[in-house]
Design a protein around this motif. Structure first.
Motif, short mmCIF file in Angstrom:
data_model
loop_
_atom_site.label_atom_id
_atom_site.label_comp_id
_atom_site.label_asym_id
_atom_site.label_seq_id
_atom_site.Cartn_x
_atom_site.Cartn_y
_atom_site.Cartn_z
N GLU A 221 38.17 72.43 -5.49
CA GLU A 221 38.01 73.55 -6.42
C GLU A 221 38.63 73.28 -7.79
OE1 GLU A 221 38.30 77.30 -3.25
OE2 GLU A 221 39.94 76.86 -4.63
N ALA A 222 39.75 72.60 -7.80
CA ALA A 222 40.55 72.44 -9.03
C ALA A 222 39.76 71.92 -10.23
CB ALA A 222 41.76 71.55 -8.75
N PRO A 223 38.89 70.89 -10.09
CA PRO A 223 38.17 70.39 -11.26
C PRO A 223 37.28 71.42 -11.93
CG PRO A 223 38.05 68.81 -9.47
CD PRO A 223 38.64 70.06 -8.90
N SER A 224 36.73 72.35 -11.15
CA SER A 224 35.85 73.37 -11.74
C SER A 224 36.62 74.33 -12.64
CB SER A 224 35.10 74.14 -10.64
OG SER A 224 36.00 74.86 -9.83
N PHE A 225 37.94 74.35 -12.47
CA PHE A 225 38.80 75.17 -13.33
C PHE A 225 39.47 74.33 -14.43
CE2 PHE A 225 38.34 77.66 -9.50
CZ PHE A 225 38.24 78.96 -9.97
N GLY A 226 39.14 73.04 -14.45
CA GLY A 226 39.70 72.15 -15.47
C GLY A 226 41.19 71.95 -15.34
N GLU A 227 41.69 71.95 -14.10
CA GLU A 227 43.13 71.79 -13.88
C GLU A 227 43.42 70.77 -12.78
OE1 GLU A 227 44.91 75.53 -12.94
OE2 GLU A 227 44.61 76.37 -14.94
N PRO A 228 44.42 69.93 -12.98
CA PRO A 228 44.89 69.08 -11.88
C PRO A 228 45.43 69.98 -10.76
CG PRO A 228 45.75 68.32 -14.00
CD PRO A 228 45.15 69.66 -14.24
N ILE A 229 45.39 69.49 -9.54
CA ILE A 229 45.80 70.31 -8.38
C ILE A 229 47.25 70.74 -8.48
CG2 ILE A 229 46.40 68.31 -6.94
CD1 ILE A 229 44.77 71.60 -5.72
N ILE A 230 48.12 69.94 -9.12
CA ILE A 230 49.53 70.32 -9.19
C ILE A 230 49.76 71.51 -10.11
CG2 ILE A 230 50.29 67.96 -8.70
CD1 ILE A 230 51.31 67.92 -11.66
N TYR A 231 48.76 71.85 -10.91
CA TYR A 231 48.83 73.06 -11.73
C TYR A 231 47.97 74.18 -11.14
CZ TYR A 231 51.16 70.33 -15.36
OH TYR A 231 52.06 69.56 -16.06
N TYR A 232 46.83 73.82 -10.60
CA TYR A 232 45.89 74.81 -10.06
C TYR A 232 46.46 75.51 -8.83
CZ TYR A 232 41.75 76.68 -7.72
OH TYR A 232 40.86 77.51 -7.08
N GLU A 233 47.04 74.73 -7.93
CA GLU A 233 47.61 75.29 -6.69
C GLU A 233 48.83 74.46 -6.33
OE1 GLU A 233 47.54 78.38 -4.25
OE2 GLU A 233 45.63 77.97 -5.25
N LYS A 234 49.91 74.69 -7.06
CA LYS A 234 51.04 73.77 -7.01
C LYS A 234 51.78 73.72 -5.67
CE LYS A 234 54.42 76.88 -9.22
NZ LYS A 234 55.35 76.99 -10.37
N TYR A 235 51.57 74.73 -4.82
CA TYR A 235 52.24 74.71 -3.52
C TYR A 235 51.31 74.27 -2.39
CZ TYR A 235 55.84 77.28 -6.04
OH TYR A 235 56.79 77.64 -6.95
N SER A 236 50.13 73.78 -2.73
CA SER A 236 49.17 73.34 -1.72
C SER A 236 49.56 71.97 -1.16
CB SER A 236 47.77 73.28 -2.32
OG SER A 236 47.72 72.29 -3.34
N LYS A 237 48.99 71.62 -0.02
CA LYS A 237 49.29 70.32 0.60
C LYS A 237 48.89 69.15 -0.29
CE LYS A 237 49.36 71.69 5.47
NZ LYS A 237 48.69 71.54 6.79
N PRO A 238 47.69 69.17 -0.91
CA PRO A 238 47.35 68.03 -1.76
C PRO A 238 48.22 67.91 -3.00
CG PRO A 238 45.61 69.68 -1.84
CD PRO A 238 46.54 70.07 -0.75
N ALA A 239 48.67 69.05 -3.55
CA ALA A 239 49.58 69.00 -4.71
C ALA A 239 50.89 68.34 -4.31
CB ALA A 239 49.83 70.40 -5.24
N PHE A 240 51.40 68.74 -3.15
CA PHE A 240 52.62 68.13 -2.63
C PHE A 240 52.41 66.63 -2.39
CE2 PHE A 240 55.07 66.74 1.12
CZ PHE A 240 56.35 66.93 0.64
N ALA A 241 51.23 66.28 -1.84
CA ALA A 241 50.93 64.87 -1.52
C ALA A 241 50.86 64.02 -2.79
CB ALA A 241 49.62 64.77 -0.74
N TYR A 242 50.22 64.53 -3.84
CA TYR A 242 50.12 63.73 -5.07
C TYR A 242 51.48 63.57 -5.75
CZ TYR A 242 45.20 62.59 -5.32
OH TYR A 242 43.97 62.03 -5.08
N ARG A 243 52.31 64.61 -5.68
CA ARG A 243 53.66 64.47 -6.24
C ARG A 243 54.47 63.44 -5.45
NH1 ARG A 243 53.27 70.28 -7.21
NH2 ARG A 243 54.18 70.64 -5.16
N LYS A 244 54.31 63.47 -4.14
CA LYS A 244 55.03 62.53 -3.28
C LYS A 244 54.51 61.10 -3.51
CE LYS A 244 56.34 61.91 1.59
NZ LYS A 244 56.05 62.32 2.97
N PHE A 245 53.20 60.97 -3.67
CA PHE A 245 52.62 59.66 -3.96
C PHE A 245 53.18 59.09 -5.27
CE2 PHE A 245 49.10 58.09 -6.79
CZ PHE A 245 49.21 56.75 -6.43
N VAL A 246 53.28 59.93 -6.29
CA VAL A 246 53.81 59.47 -7.58
C VAL A 246 55.28 59.06 -7.44
CG1 VAL A 246 54.48 60.29 -9.88
CG2 VAL A 246 52.13 60.54 -9.09
N ASP A 247 56.03 59.80 -6.64
CA ASP A 247 57.43 59.40 -6.37
C ASP A 247 57.47 57.99 -5.77
OD1 ASP A 247 58.52 61.75 -7.30
OD2 ASP A 247 58.63 62.70 -5.33
#
Length: 254
Positions: A221-247
């Protein structure tokens, strides 16, 4: 000096653009000045950070084909520390136009040279094919990250991918290194998932990231709103996963 990372896989539909956008956004959120370079004619990284492709005056097409400077086309996005060199549909014709240019495989590297000292990270979104645009990205990059879908068909392109990286190193960029393999669309309930992971580890020992990106409606869903997942739904599992991946990515780079 900043690090330039190409997000590349010759196979489409593996989460390449999703990884580019969300990795860059997560790096920016951590205080790293980050630039997305969109050289995919589809321009999904451009729209994924809220930039309307139809409003773009100059794009990476102009930078590669018309010699417009990278700085002239750069856009500051609304997200923290995140900048963009946008794509446009014009880029679809760039393969043919670049074919006639001298040193055509090194144009992107040359144009980005003026920005390397300015950014902590430059993340390049490549097309899902090995043409002039992808070769330019891999020549310009220090390392590459390979997003890989946890499905059987993902394995079919692995040997081709290994061959491609070897060819680029031999002929164009001897310093190119595989940064890592990121598993996307991960579903732990599927037995096939572990089989894919085991097979990939044979090809790329010690290169797979421990963090895996789960399947998620939110990330679609996030791309249709023009937002990365960490901003669109920052507490979602994929947002957590991408932050963890970057760490994990930053820790590996220390």
């Amino acid at each position: 000096m900043g690090k330039t990372v190409a997000i590349f896989n010759q196979k489409g539909g593996v989460g390449k653009t999703t990884t580019c956008v969300n990795m860059a956004a997560a790096l920016g959120a951590k205080g790293k000045k980050t630039l997305i370079v969109d050289v995919d004619p589809q321009g999904n990284s451009t729209s994924g950070v809220g930039v309307d492709k139809s409003d773009v005056e100059y794009s990476t097409y102009d930078m590669l084909v018309e010699d417009v400077s990278a700085r002239a086309i750069m856009i500051e996005t609304e997200f923290k520390n995140l900048y963009l060199l946008p794509s446009s549909m014009d880029l679809a014709g760039a393969e043919l136009e670049l074919a006639e240019k001298e040193n055509r495989n090194r144009i992107l590297k040359k144009t980005l040279a003026s920005l390397v000292m300015e950014f902590d990270f430059i993340i390049i979104d490549c097309p899902p094919s090995l043409g002039v645009l992808s070769i330019n990205a891999l020549v310009a990059a220090d390392t590459l990250i390979v997003p890989l879908q946890c499905e059987y068909y993902a394995l079919e392109g692995l040997s081709q991918l290994v061959s491609t990286v070897r060819t680029i190193k031999q002929h164009y960029n001897e310093h190119l290194e595989l940064e890592g393999v990121l598993f996307t669309m991960y579903d732990s309930r599927l037995k096939l998932t572990q089989q894919v992971i085991d097979e990939v580890n044979k090809y790329f020992p010690n290169k797979s990231y421990k963090t895996m990106i789960p399947r998620s409606v939110k990330i679609a869903e996030a791309p249709s709103f023009g937002e990365p997942i960490i901003y669109y739904e920052k507490y979602s599992k994929p947002a957590f996963a991408y932050r963890k991946f970057v760490d994990e990515f930053l820790k590996r780079g220390v």
